[in-house]
Design a protein around this motif. Structure first.
Motif, PDB file in Angstrom:
ATOM      1  N   MET A  37       0.251  -1.022   2.342  1.00 41.98           N
ATOM      2  CA  MET A  37       1.059  -1.263   1.406  1.00 41.98           C
ATOM      3  C   MET A  37       2.280  -2.221   1.697  1.00 41.98           C
ATOM      4  O   MET A  37       3.195  -1.956   2.640  1.00 41.98           O
ATOM      5  CB  MET A  37       0.982   0.356   0.712  1.00 41.98           C
ATOM      6  N   THR A  38       2.257  -3.405   1.032  1.00 39.11           N
ATOM      7  CA  THR A  38       3.446  -4.251   0.819  1.00 39.11           C
ATOM      8  C   THR A  38       4.567  -3.942   0.200  1.00 39.11           C
ATOM      9  O   THR A  38       5.828  -4.671   0.925  1.00 39.11           O
ATOM     10  CB  THR A  38       2.834  -5.573   1.628  1.00 39.11           C
ATOM     11  N   CYS A  39       4.151  -3.545  -0.869  1.00 40.06           N
ATOM     12  CA  CYS A  39       5.104  -3.443  -1.989  1.00 40.06           C
ATOM     13  C   CYS A  39       5.316  -2.642  -2.903  1.00 40.06           C
ATOM     14  O   CYS A  39       4.094  -2.046  -2.542  1.00 40.06           O
ATOM     15  CB  CYS A  39       5.372  -5.056  -2.599  1.00 40.06           C
ATOM     16  N   VAL A  40       6.292  -2.695  -3.616  1.00 43.27           N
ATOM     17  CA  VAL A  40       6.870  -1.486  -4.442  1.00 43.27           C
ATOM     18  C   VAL A  40       5.380  -1.206  -5.552  1.00 43.27           C
ATOM     19  O   VAL A  40       5.628  -0.192  -5.989  1.00 43.27           O
ATOM     20  CB  VAL A  40       7.723  -1.579  -5.084  1.00 43.27           C
ATOM     21  N   THR A  41       4.857  -2.342  -6.014  1.00 40.69           N
ATOM     22  CA  THR A  41       3.591  -1.587  -6.752  1.00 40.69           C
ATOM     23  C   THR A  41       2.389  -1.680  -5.846  1.00 40.69           C
ATOM     24  O   THR A  41       1.495  -0.943  -6.718  1.00 40.69           O
ATOM     25  CB  THR A  41       3.511  -2.984  -7.260  1.00 40.69           C
ATOM     26  N   CYS A  42       1.989  -1.900  -5.439  1.00 45.70           N
ATOM     27  CA  CYS A  42       0.972  -1.451  -4.288  1.00 45.70           C
ATOM     28  C   CYS A  42       0.075   0.315  -3.894  1.00 45.70           C
ATOM     29  O   CYS A  42      -0.754   0.192  -5.071  1.00 45.70           O
ATOM     30  CB  CYS A  42       1.287  -1.912  -2.640  1.00 45.70           C
ATOM     31  N   PRO A  43       1.684   1.058  -4.223  1.00 49.96           N
ATOM     32  CA  PRO A  43       0.811   2.517  -4.845  1.00 49.96           C
ATOM     33  C   PRO A  43       0.804   2.148  -5.860  1.00 49.96           C
ATOM     34  O   PRO A  43      -0.074   3.508  -5.863  1.00 49.96           O
ATOM     35  CB  PRO A  43       2.708   3.362  -4.469  1.00 49.96           C
ATOM     36  N   GLY A  90      -8.634  -3.097  -1.861  1.00 50.77           N
ATOM     37  CA  GLY A  90      -7.999  -4.092  -1.371  1.00 50.77           C
ATOM     38  C   GLY A  90      -7.022  -3.099  -0.165  1.00 50.77           C
ATOM     39  O   GLY A  90      -5.736  -3.917   0.857  1.00 50.77           O
ATOM     40  N   TYR A  91      -7.657  -1.543  -0.153  1.00 51.36           N
ATOM     41  CA  TYR A  91      -6.407  -1.214   0.588  1.00 51.36           C
ATOM     42  C   TYR A  91      -6.985  -0.212   1.533  1.00 51.36           C
ATOM     43  O   TYR A  91      -6.909   1.037   1.275  1.00 51.36           O
ATOM     44  CB  TYR A  91      -5.224  -0.497  -0.011  1.00 51.36           C
ATOM     45  N   PRO A  92      -7.529  -0.780   2.428  1.00 46.45           N
ATOM     46  CA  PRO A  92      -8.208   0.540   3.605  1.00 46.45           C
ATOM     47  C   PRO A  92      -7.713   1.501   4.021  1.00 46.45           C
ATOM     48  O   PRO A  92      -6.262   1.692   4.134  1.00 46.45           O
ATOM     49  CB  PRO A  92      -9.011  -0.139   4.824  1.00 46.45           C
TER      50      PRO A  92
HETATM   51 CU   LIG Z   1       2.532  -4.631  -3.128  1.00 45.68          CU
END
Ligand SMILES: [Cu+2]
Length: 101
Positions: A37-43, A90-92
């Motif tokens: 997770m690289t940004c606040v929308t990933c979660p 997309g997030y192992p």
């Molecule tokens: Cu993101």
């Protein structure tokens, strides 16, 4: 000799546990490390993916700690299904240290 005794006890414990969980499904909570997770929308994406899994009752995803906390019915789904769901999105992820498989 001693080792085989431990193996036998372990096997008995596993069998007893499987039998038990089939009869009494209990909600379980697992923490998953989601490192991608690289940004606040990933979660949001991760939470949506986990929520879609049948048997999941509650999901909390923290971007700050890169961790998803999932409460699920272990008669309907498994930790493997949860980590697969995040990977498919997309997030192992992996079960956090100390968590049960
Ligand atoms: Cu993101």
């Amino acid at each position: 000799m001693v080792k085989s005794l431990f193996v036998a006890l372990g096997l008995a414990a596993v069998l007893a546990c499987c039998k038990c969980s089939a009869v009494h499904a209990a909600p379980r909570t697992v923490a998953l490390d989601v490192t991608g997770m690289t940004c606040v929308t990933c979660p949001i994406t991760v939470k949506k993916a986990l929520s879609r899994v049948d048997g999941v009752e509650a999901v909390d995803v923290s971007f700050a700690s890169k961790r998803a906390t999932v409460t699920f019915d272990d008669a309907k789904t498994s930790v493997n299904a949860l980590t697969k769901a995040t990977a498919d999105a997309g997030y192992p992820s992996t079960a956090a240290a100390g968590a049960q498989p």
